[in-house]
Scaffold this active site. Structure first.
Site, PDB file in Angstrom:
ATOM      1  N   GLU A  45       7.514  -6.986  -3.983  1.00  0.00           N
ATOM      2  CA  GLU A  45       8.087  -7.138  -2.637  1.00  0.00           C
ATOM      3  C   GLU A  45       9.602  -6.934  -2.628  1.00  0.00           C
ATOM      4  OE1 GLU A  45       6.691 -10.835  -0.921  1.00  0.00           O
ATOM      5  OE2 GLU A  45       4.859  -9.855  -0.290  1.00  0.00           O
ATOM      6  N   GLU A  91      -2.183  -8.055  -1.524  1.00  0.00           N
ATOM      7  CA  GLU A  91      -2.250  -9.512  -1.418  1.00  0.00           C
ATOM      8  C   GLU A  91      -2.710  -9.934  -0.031  1.00  0.00           C
ATOM      9  OE1 GLU A  91       1.398 -11.589  -2.217  1.00  0.00           O
ATOM     10  OE2 GLU A  91       1.918 -10.311  -3.904  1.00  0.00           O
TER      11      GLU A  91
HETATM   12  C1  GLA Z   1       4.304 -12.821  -1.565  1.00  0.00           C
HETATM   13  C2  GLA Z   1       4.526 -12.631  -3.052  1.00  0.00           C
HETATM   14  C3  GLA Z   1       3.650 -13.477  -3.892  1.00  0.00           C
HETATM   15  C4  GLA Z   1       3.435 -14.831  -3.301  1.00  0.00           C
HETATM   16  C5  GLA Z   1       2.911 -14.686  -1.905  1.00  0.00           C
HETATM   17  C6  GLA Z   1       2.601 -16.000  -1.245  1.00  0.00           C
HETATM   18  O1  GLA Z   1       3.514 -11.912  -0.989  1.00  0.00           O
HETATM   19  O2  GLA Z   1       4.412 -11.293  -3.437  1.00  0.00           O
HETATM   20  O3  GLA Z   1       4.249 -13.569  -5.163  1.00  0.00           O
HETATM   21  O4  GLA Z   1       4.638 -15.521  -3.291  1.00  0.00           O
HETATM   22  O5  GLA Z   1       3.896 -14.068  -1.141  1.00  0.00           O
HETATM   23  O6  GLA Z   1       2.111 -15.810   0.056  1.00  0.00           O
END
Ligand code: GLA
Ligand code: ZN
Length: 669
Positions: A149, A305
């Site tokens: 991210e 995710e």
């Molecule tokens: C982000 C991060 C993860 C985690 C999630 C929690 O997407 O990439 O490492 O922290 O949030 O929702």
């Protein structure tokens, strides 16, 4: 229509380094039971795999990789470069970022490295290289996941230096910079490059997104997106140098403002993204974001995710209701995903994510609702084999999404503080969503000729070449819809003189003389030729027609009678101009006419409250039919008789679908 994957990847972030090895075995057993076939590993392990400047220690990662390979997982191998090890920050404080207020950060947190720190770059590249050397030949590694991210912001001296280099490359002379940023205003003229400082609270900006000179602020956003992208490319190239066939991504964040994802996607082998809607995010917004992520490369993407149950970082982290996670996952596949991955597979013991949902809860058992729902979904996805993989979406409508416009529009001082880019785009998307009309979210450099209709709400910034492209599209018979706050500035945020909407004026056949801003408690009314009336608010253009036909006019205030919606014929096509923000029913009225006139159709002819989205393989059209409403919905008659990919059963006329129910109905092509 080839997919890189041999099966739908189903799994997610797996951090076994955070719990004792005895439990790993149990993980494998449970995951198998849940039909999990993929794990994303090594996302935040820099401290472990490089415990000091000259030492790498892959012993634990080796074990994890071996275990997953033995079980034939599709491994998503991350590079761990999103959170710095303590030794690095201690020895090289410059690796951390300086924030908006000018404070240089200490050790802690994540996503807060300085992308222009040569030290950070050196170690990130070295780590990616080491990982590629060690694991590059492992056949189970399906995807490389760079960093995590990418985001954050830095205003340190290194960034400042690099910003000047970036500007020199772009503008060549300091005079060109002065001209681009209109520095005559307030006498901010630069005599030399080293007078240019980063735009934060210590200089031109007074709140995030509030600036005194949009020119420098927008350029800093572009520069910063490029700086981060350079970090990504550096790691990517390091891996590819050792394994040229590596398949590489980084996880994006939907409509995240900080990075120009269309530019990023060109450097990625596949787009992946993290989907975390809140309890009150409209499903149309989730759908739009998926379409945007698909649109980045105009290809299927990875869902890297989502939470199986709840988040921890939102204001109210409600549980996903029974059936909701499944329906949300199918919506994701419907809009182009070839993978469904969770954050995370087992819940953290400590740290700020211990309340974040996971497939295995703190109870450490498979006897939970969340586990059972995950396992059911896993079983279903497994049963599809490769049928849906690589299948494409077909749209007659394109909606322009553009990060330069996003930045520029939200940096404007006036006419209203309530104008938000994503919200404006979503209002238009929502109409198509409600009518099950497939939409592609497209960049300004897309091939427009594929579409019957292009919607370009708040197309504030018209960059070089856009006018000609849009004119050609309309001349050739396309329909363009644009709105207030369009055609105002060039790529440096300087106004096109001679009347709004500048370069769009000729094709829209209107001249906007003034723009009124309405406070939240104020509204106007718009009356259409057939006598119907709708409320409008936010902004009202006061405009004159120059050849366009008036479809509706304002009812009140001193501009009563002036046009609020117009239609202009241009070449073989049409341009609609919507001069204000409508209540939903008013916009529906306008867009009903647009779609009717341009013969745009939904994926089925019937009206329904169900979301129906299609993907097509070479042989089959899949209708993803989902109920996200609180009411039961009857299956549209035209879909009866088709076979459900999930159950193998034939859909019957009159069948009722409850909230969260899903069918994937197949039609041979
Ligand atoms: C982000 C991060 C993860 C985690 C999630 C929690 O997407 O990439 O490492 O922290 O949030 O929702
Ligand atoms: Zn920096």
């Amino acid at each position: 229509m080839q997919s890189k994957f041999k099966r739908i990847l189903f799994g997610g972030d797996y951090n076994p380094n955070q719990w004792p090895e005895e439990i790993w075995k149990e993980d494998m057993t449970y995951f198998k039971e849940a039909h999990i076939n993929s794990a994303t590993i090594n996302v935040f392990s820099w401290a472990k795999i490089q415990p000091s400047e000259n030492v790498y220690d892959f012993s634990q990662l080796d074990k994890i990789v071996d275990m997953l390979s033995d079980e034939n997982y599709d491994i998503v191998m991350a590079t761990s470069t999103a959170a710095l090890p303590a030794w690095m920050v201690k020895k090289y404080p410059e690796t951390m970022s300086t924030d908006f207020e000018g404070r240089h950060h200490k050790f802690g947190g994540r996503h807060n490295f300085c992308p222009n720190s040569l030290v950070y770059q050196k170690y990130a590249k070295a780590l990616a290289t080491e990982l590629a050397k060690r694991y590059g030949s492992n056949k189970n590694i399906s995807v490389w996941h760079i960093n995590n991210e990418y985001g954050g912001y830095c205003y340190c001296d290194n960034c400042q230096k690099q910003f000047r280099v970036w500007l020199k490359d772009k503008y060549k002379t300091i005079n060109a910079v002065n001209e681009a940023w209109n520095t005559e205003f307030w006498g901010h003229t630069f005599y030399d490059w080293d007078e240019i400082v980063v735009p934060n609270q210590l200089s031109e900006e007074f709140l995030p997104d509030m600036t005194m000179f949009a020119g420098i602020s927008i350029d800093y956003r572009r520069f910063y997106s490029d700086s981060m992208l350079n970090c990504y490319k550096m790691e990517r190239d390091a891996i590819k140098e050792i394994c040229p066939d590596a398949f590489i991504t980084t996880n994006l964040m939907g409509t995240f403002k900080g990075l120009d994802y269309f530019k990023w996607a060109k450097e990625m082998d596949i787009v992946s993204w993290d989907n975390y809607p809140a309890y009150d995010t409209p499903w149309s917004m989730v759908a739009m974001t998926h379409d945007l992520m698909r649109g980045l490369k105009d290809e299927p993407f990875m869902l890297m995710e989502q939470t199986p149950s709840q988040q921890n970082w939102q204001k109210y982290n409600s549980l996903k209701r029974p059936g909701q996670m499944r329906a949300q996952s199918y919506q994701t596949v419907a809009h182009g995903a070839d993978t469904i991955q969770f954050f995370q597979l087992r819940r953290s013991v400590g740290g700020c994510e211990k309340f974040h949902g996971a497939v295995i809860a703190h109870a450490g058992t498979n006897n939970t609702r969340v586990f059972r729902e995950t396992a059911q979904l896993g079983k279903e996805l497994e049963s599809f084999g490769t049928k849906t993989l690589g299948s494409r979406s077909n749209s007659q409508v394109g909606i322009i999404f553009d990060w330069d416009n996003y930045w520029a529009l939200e940096y404007t001082s006036g006419p209203t503080q309530d104008l938000k880019y994503v919200d404006q785009i979503h209002q238009y998307y929502e109409y198509f969503y409600n009518n099950n009309i497939s939409v592609d979210m497209i960049p300004v450099d897309a091939d427009f000729s594929k579409y019957k209709v292009i919607a370009a709400p708040v197309l504030y910034m018209i960059k070089d070449g856009m006018k000609e492209k849009l004119e050609k599209f309309v001349e050739n018979g396309g329909t363009l819809i644009t709105t207030f706050m369009s055609g105002i500035v060039n790529q440096s945020d300087n106004v096109y003189l001679g009347g709004y909407p500048g370069p769009l004026r000729k094709m829209a056949g209107v001249w906007v003389e003034e723009i009124d801003a309405l406070a939240p408690e104020q509204s106007n009314t718009v009356r259409f030729a057939d006598g119907t009336e709708y409320k409008c608010n936010l902004l009202c253009d006061l405009m004159h027609t120059e050849g366009a036909e008036v479809l509706a006019s304002y009812e009140s205030d001193f501009y009563a009678g002036m046009p609020a919606v117009t239609k202009n014929s241009y070449g073989k096509g049409k341009v609609y101009y919507v001069a204000t923000q409508f209540e939903a029913a008013g916009l529906t009225k306008v867009l009903d006419e647009v779609t009717k006139e341009s013969a745009v159709s939904g994926v089925i002819a019937e009206k329904t409250g169900l979301e129906i989205t299609c993907r097509e393989s070479d042989t089959t059209r899949f209708y993803f039919v989902m109920n996200f409403t609180d009411e039961e919905q009857v299956l549209p008659v035209s879909l009866a008789g088709k076979t459900d990919l999930i159950t193998g059963e034939t859909a019957k006329e009159g069948e009722v679908m409850k909230k969260w129910d899903v069918k994937i109905l197949q039609e041979a092509l």
